[in-house]
Design an enzyme around this catalytic site. Structure first.
Site, mmCIF file in Angstrom:
data_model
loop_
_atom_site.group_PDB
_atom_site.id
_atom_site.type_symbol
_atom_site.label_atom_id
_atom_site.label_comp_id
_atom_site.label_asym_id
_atom_site.label_seq_id
_atom_site.Cartn_x
_atom_site.Cartn_y
_atom_site.Cartn_z
ATOM 1 N N ASP A 10 -3.230 -4.885 3.337
ATOM 2 C CA ASP A 10 -2.887 -3.696 2.561
ATOM 3 C C ASP A 10 -1.414 -3.395 2.881
ATOM 4 O O ASP A 10 -0.822 -4.046 3.746
ATOM 5 C CB ASP A 10 -3.822 -2.555 2.977
ATOM 6 C CG ASP A 10 -3.453 -1.226 2.344
ATOM 7 O OD1 ASP A 10 -3.139 -1.207 1.144
ATOM 8 O OD2 ASP A 10 -3.470 -0.199 3.063
ATOM 9 N N ASP A 12 0.504 0.302 2.342
ATOM 10 C CA ASP A 12 0.767 1.649 2.833
ATOM 11 C C ASP A 12 -0.090 1.962 4.058
ATOM 12 O O ASP A 12 -1.306 1.725 4.054
ATOM 13 C CB ASP A 12 0.484 2.683 1.744
ATOM 14 C CG ASP A 12 1.442 2.548 0.571
ATOM 15 O OD1 ASP A 12 2.649 2.384 0.808
ATOM 16 O OD2 ASP A 12 0.978 2.619 -0.584
ATOM 17 N N ASP A 21 4.655 5.902 -1.811
ATOM 18 C CA ASP A 21 4.846 6.915 -2.859
ATOM 19 C C ASP A 21 5.319 8.233 -2.251
ATOM 20 O O ASP A 21 6.300 8.824 -2.706
ATOM 21 C CB ASP A 21 3.536 7.157 -3.619
ATOM 22 C CG ASP A 21 3.187 6.042 -4.583
ATOM 23 O OD1 ASP A 21 4.111 5.323 -5.014
ATOM 24 O OD2 ASP A 21 1.999 5.899 -4.923
ATOM 25 N N ASP A 96 -2.142 -0.567 -3.544
ATOM 26 C CA ASP A 96 -2.052 0.398 -4.645
ATOM 27 C C ASP A 96 -0.643 0.979 -4.753
ATOM 28 O O ASP A 96 -0.453 2.004 -5.401
ATOM 29 C CB ASP A 96 -3.085 1.509 -4.428
ATOM 30 C CG ASP A 96 -3.424 2.242 -5.712
ATOM 31 O OD1 ASP A 96 -3.058 1.752 -6.794
ATOM 32 O OD2 ASP A 96 -4.058 3.316 -5.637
ATOM 33 N N ASP A 177 -6.392 0.283 5.774
ATOM 34 C CA ASP A 177 -6.596 1.609 6.377
ATOM 35 C C ASP A 177 -7.333 2.578 5.465
ATOM 36 O O ASP A 177 -8.009 3.488 5.939
ATOM 37 C CB ASP A 177 -5.235 2.228 6.728
ATOM 38 C CG ASP A 177 -4.507 2.669 5.472
ATOM 39 O OD1 ASP A 177 -4.503 3.873 5.175
ATOM 40 O OD2 ASP A 177 -3.977 1.802 4.750
#
Length: 240
Positions: A10, A12, A21, A96, A177
């Site tokens: 992943d 972030d 973001d 994402d 996470d």
């Protein structure tokens, strides 16, 4: 050593310590507008709206890139990425965030080429020079039908596609996470490993009912622990 090992990261709160973001929104002064709009728009539409606002203020993609390069990436996590790549593992990224953020940060740290595949929300610069962000899954065309994941991305579907494209003897190590990492965790097999960040939503979800997860669970809290745990697992798989 790692030829049969697929390591999936992943981004972030995993590779970088912040949410990319939120980092951009905070660093470039849009927190108030972001908080005003976040209950009214899906996450990708919200970030696309933030990019339009930055453009209207004269903030260029170069400014955004400079901001991203300041996001903290723990040296041990960078070392873990480069070491696992050197050991022959197939590294992939599922996030994402978006292509512009990830490529900017990974190239800045010299690790972009370590990844054979990056699955994230597409981003592009339009004809006016504004950074635009679009959903990975276009739910208006083909909803992914996963009740766990957000409409724009089901990471479980991505894991299934990756597994289907590789020889059957590949073993997966998944590092994440967030709650969006729970669906792909459920899709892992007993021969796989999942590395949730301790006291983050994925860890909480796994801990709430561990028997739902087939993969072996190895938690981590910081960069040093991620590196040590990952390299130990790669070594274990290389010997097995």
């Amino acid at each position: 050593m790692g030829e049969n090992t697929v390591v999936i990261f992943d981004f972030d709160h995993t590779i970088i310590d912040d949410d990319s973001d939120r980092w951009v929104v905070s660093e470039l002064g849009l927190t108030h507008l972001f908080n005003q709009l976040r209950s009214t728009l899906p996450s990708i539409s919200l970030m696309d709206r933030m990019m339009k606002e930055l453009h209207s203020q004269g903030i260029t993609t170069n400014h955004i890139a400079d901001c991203l390069k300041r996001a903290y990436l723990h040296p041990s996590i960078l070392s873990a990425i480069k070491s696992s790549h050197t050991l022959g593992c197939d590294l992939k990224l599922i996030s994402d965030a978006n292509t512009f953020y990830i490529k900017t940060i990974m190239e800045h740290h010299g690790a972009w080429d370590c990844f054979s595949e990056v699955n994230t929300n597409p981003a592009y610069v339009d004809e006016e020079g504004c950074l635009r962000i679009t959903p990975f899954h276009d739910s208006t065309l083909s909803p992914h039908n996963c009740h766990i994941c957000p409409p724009n991305m089901c990471k479980g579907l991505i894991i299934d596609r990756i597994r289907g494209s590789l020889p059957e003897n590949r073993r997966f190590i998944y590092i994440g996470d967030g709650i969006g990492d729970y669906c792909p965790t459920l899709n892992l097999k007993g021969c796989d490993f999942v590395m949730p960040r301790k006291d983050y939503p994925l860890w909480d979800q796994i801990s709430s009912d561990p028997k739902l997860v087939n993969a072996e669970v190895h938690e981590w809290s910081n960069g040093e622990e991620l590196e040590n745990t990952l390299l130990n697992l790669i070594n274990k798989l290389g010997i097995a």
